[in-house]
Write a protein that holds these residues in place. Structure first.
Motif, PDB file in Angstrom:
ATOM      1  N   MET A 260       0.840  -1.209   0.000  1.00  0.00           N
ATOM      2  CA  MET A 260       0.000   0.000   0.000  1.00  0.00           C
ATOM      3  C   MET A 260       0.865   1.246   0.000  1.00  0.00           C
ATOM      4  N   ASN A 261       0.474   2.231  -0.788  1.00  0.00           N
ATOM      5  CA  ASN A 261       1.149   3.523  -0.786  1.00  0.00           C
ATOM      6  C   ASN A 261       0.416   4.448   0.166  1.00  0.00           C
ATOM      7  N   ALA A 262       1.050   4.800   1.270  1.00  0.00           N
ATOM      8  CA  ALA A 262       0.394   5.622   2.285  1.00  0.00           C
ATOM      9  C   ALA A 262       0.828   7.072   2.207  1.00  0.00           C
ATOM     10  N   SER A 263       1.299   7.492   1.063  1.00  0.00           N
ATOM     11  CA  SER A 263       1.798   8.851   0.916  1.00  0.00           C
ATOM     12  C   SER A 263       0.779   9.764   0.267  1.00  0.00           C
ATOM     13  N   LEU A 264       0.973  11.047   0.485  1.00  0.00           N
ATOM     14  CA  LEU A 264       0.171  12.052  -0.178  1.00  0.00           C
ATOM     15  C   LEU A 264       0.524  12.071  -1.656  1.00  0.00           C
ATOM     16  N   PRO A 265      -0.467  12.257  -2.526  1.00  0.00           N
ATOM     17  CA  PRO A 265      -0.201  12.278  -3.951  1.00  0.00           C
ATOM     18  C   PRO A 265       0.805  13.363  -4.314  1.00  0.00           C
ATOM     19  N   GLY A 266       1.900  12.954  -4.965  1.00  0.00           N
ATOM     20  CA  GLY A 266       2.852  13.919  -5.479  1.00  0.00           C
ATOM     21  C   GLY A 266       3.794  14.506  -4.445  1.00  0.00           C
ATOM     22  N   LYS A 267       3.658  14.123  -3.182  1.00  0.00           N
ATOM     23  CA  LYS A 267       4.496  14.751  -2.163  1.00  0.00           C
ATOM     24  C   LYS A 267       5.408  13.749  -1.452  1.00  0.00           C
ATOM     25  N   GLY A 268       5.097  12.473  -1.500  1.00  0.00           N
ATOM     26  CA  GLY A 268       5.926  11.484  -0.863  1.00  0.00           C
ATOM     27  C   GLY A 268       5.884  11.523   0.651  1.00  0.00           C
ATOM     28  N   GLN A 269       4.923  12.199   1.210  1.00  0.00           N
ATOM     29  CA  GLN A 269       4.818  12.301   2.658  1.00  0.00           C
ATOM     30  C   GLN A 269       3.814  11.268   3.177  1.00  0.00           C
ATOM     31  N   PRO A 270       4.207  10.457   4.158  1.00  0.00           N
ATOM     32  CA  PRO A 270       3.288   9.444   4.678  1.00  0.00           C
ATOM     33  C   PRO A 270       2.105  10.075   5.398  1.00  0.00           C
ATOM     34  N   LYS A 271       0.955   9.447   5.274  1.00  0.00           N
ATOM     35  CA  LYS A 271      -0.231   9.902   5.988  1.00  0.00           C
ATOM     36  C   LYS A 271      -0.054   9.671   7.487  1.00  0.00           C
ATOM     37  N   LYS A 272      -0.588  10.589   8.264  1.00  0.00           N
ATOM     38  CA  LYS A 272      -0.458  10.516   9.716  1.00  0.00           C
ATOM     39  C   LYS A 272      -1.755   9.988  10.339  1.00  0.00           C
TER      40      LYS A 272
ATOM     41  N   ILE B 227      -3.835  -4.270  21.675  1.00  0.00           N
ATOM     42  CA  ILE B 227      -4.458  -3.861  20.406  1.00  0.00           C
ATOM     43  C   ILE B 227      -3.732  -2.654  19.822  1.00  0.00           C
ATOM     44  N   ALA B 228      -3.417  -1.699  20.677  1.00  0.00           N
ATOM     45  CA  ALA B 228      -2.719  -0.493  20.214  1.00  0.00           C
ATOM     46  C   ALA B 228      -1.364  -0.837  19.612  1.00  0.00           C
ATOM     47  N   ASP B 229      -0.640  -1.747  20.260  1.00  0.00           N
ATOM     48  CA  ASP B 229       0.689  -2.132  19.767  1.00  0.00           C
ATOM     49  C   ASP B 229       0.591  -2.844  18.420  1.00  0.00           C
ATOM     50  N   ILE B 230      -0.355  -3.768  18.311  1.00  0.00           N
ATOM     51  CA  ILE B 230      -0.507  -4.536  17.073  1.00  0.00           C
ATOM     52  C   ILE B 230      -0.911  -3.612  15.920  1.00  0.00           C
ATOM     53  N   LEU B 231      -1.904  -2.750  16.170  1.00  0.00           N
ATOM     54  CA  LEU B 231      -2.362  -1.830  15.127  1.00  0.00           C
ATOM     55  C   LEU B 231      -1.246  -0.875  14.710  1.00  0.00           C
ATOM     56  N   SER B 232      -0.563  -0.305  15.687  1.00  0.00           N
ATOM     57  CA  SER B 232       0.500   0.654  15.382  1.00  0.00           C
ATOM     58  C   SER B 232       1.592   0.005  14.548  1.00  0.00           C
ATOM     59  N   TYR B 233       2.001  -1.195  14.936  1.00  0.00           N
ATOM     60  CA  TYR B 233       3.061  -1.900  14.209  1.00  0.00           C
ATOM     61  C   TYR B 233       2.627  -2.209  12.776  1.00  0.00           C
ATOM     62  N   ALA B 234       1.416  -2.767  12.637  1.00  0.00           N
ATOM     63  CA  ALA B 234       0.928  -3.162  11.317  1.00  0.00           C
ATOM     64  C   ALA B 234       0.756  -1.958  10.389  1.00  0.00           C
ATOM     65  N   LEU B 235       0.244  -0.855  10.929  1.00  0.00           N
ATOM     66  CA  LEU B 235       0.003   0.315  10.092  1.00  0.00           C
ATOM     67  C   LEU B 235       1.299   1.028   9.726  1.00  0.00           C
ATOM     68  N   ARG B 236       2.284   0.967  10.591  1.00  0.00           N
ATOM     69  CA  ARG B 236       3.597   1.513  10.223  1.00  0.00           C
ATOM     70  C   ARG B 236       4.210   0.691   9.095  1.00  0.00           C
ATOM     71  N   LYS B 237       3.989  -0.627   9.126  1.00  0.00           N
ATOM     72  CA  LYS B 237       4.475  -1.496   8.050  1.00  0.00           C
ATOM     73  C   LYS B 237       3.794  -1.144   6.729  1.00  0.00           C
ATOM     74  N   GLU B 238       2.578  -0.591   6.810  1.00  0.00           N
ATOM     75  CA  GLU B 238       1.845  -0.181   5.607  1.00  0.00           C
ATOM     76  C   GLU B 238       2.325   1.169   5.082  1.00  0.00           C
TER      77      GLU B 238
END
Length: 235
Positions: free
Chosen positions: A1-13, A23-34
């Motif tokens: 998955m590309n989690a960046s802003l179009p044309g800017k290369g900045q990851p979505k926050k 749950i927080a740890d699992i979600l945070s880890y998985a979404l950072r991997k995305e």
């Protein structure tokens, strides 16, 4: 998955407000991997402080927090920030889902959930906020005193900005894309919420009522027994 802003290369926050550490740890880890940048808080108060400092692109919000009700946080964030909100809860009751959606949530997920589904829901919610970038303002209403700016996600009435919740904006934008066309409630839920909704359709009626109150009671027509349509709009 590309989690960046179009044309800017900045990851979505992303901001996660969740008190269950596992749950927080699992979600945070998985979404950072995305490819996302993720910050988290375990209480509502800490989450609201972090929201102002971090300015996330999307909020993942647990309903049951130790210090605050997630629905109250949802109402506050939706009224002050134009960001998607995905609510997380262990309660699988239809009334909770309806309340969350009517308060301004974009989506509602019941625990336990598949991380892949969470990622897909996040991607869909972020896509909805970006798909109209670059479009010019749209003039609404017979007197043309209302303007909608898809790129900036802003609405103006007589030159003054009117604050809309994310779903109110998306609903208005959908109707403006085909003025005069009747959209059924089912269509609106499918296209604005991007979901199959098998419960009470009144959430659409609630959002239409709010739009009429904020903008113009004559802007959106009710087609009884079917749905809603927007009166003439011009690019």
């Amino acid at each position: 998955m590309n989690a960046s802003l179009p044309g800017k290369g900045q990851p979505k926050k992303l901001l996660l407000i969740e008190d269950e550490e596992a749950i927080a740890d699992i979600l945070s880890y998985a979404l950072r991997k995305e490819g996302y940048t993720v910050r988290s808080a375990s209480t509502g108060a800490a989450g609201l402080r972090l929201l102002e400092q971090y300015q996330p692109d999307l909020l993942l919000l647990d309903v049951m927090l130790p210090d605050m009700d997630g629905f109250d946080i949802c109402r506050r964030v939706a009224s002050e920030h134009a960001i998607p909100i995905i609510m997380l809860t262990a309660r699988d009751e239809l009334i909770d889902k309806i309340v969350g959606l009517e308060l301004g949530a974009d989506d509602y997920m019941t625990k336990p959930f598949d991380i892949r589904e969470v990622a897909a829901r996040i991607k869909a919610a972020l896509r909805r906020t970006q798909r109209h970038d670059g479009r010019s303002r749209i003039k609404l209403g017979e007197r043309m005193h209302i303007q909608l700016d898809p790129a900036a996600r802003e609405v103006f009435k007589d030159g003054h900005e009117i604050k809309l919740k994310p779903k109110e904006f998306e609903l208005l934008l959908l109707l403006s894309e085909a003025p005069g066309r009747v959209f059924t409630r089912e269509e609106i839920l499918s296209q604005v919420w991007e979901m199959d909704y098998d419960g009470d359709l009144r959430t659409v009626d609630v959002h239409v009522q709010r739009l009429r109150k904020k903008l113009d009671t004559s802007l959106i027509d009710t087609v009884f027994g079917v749905g809603y349509k927007l009166r003439g709009a011009k690019p």
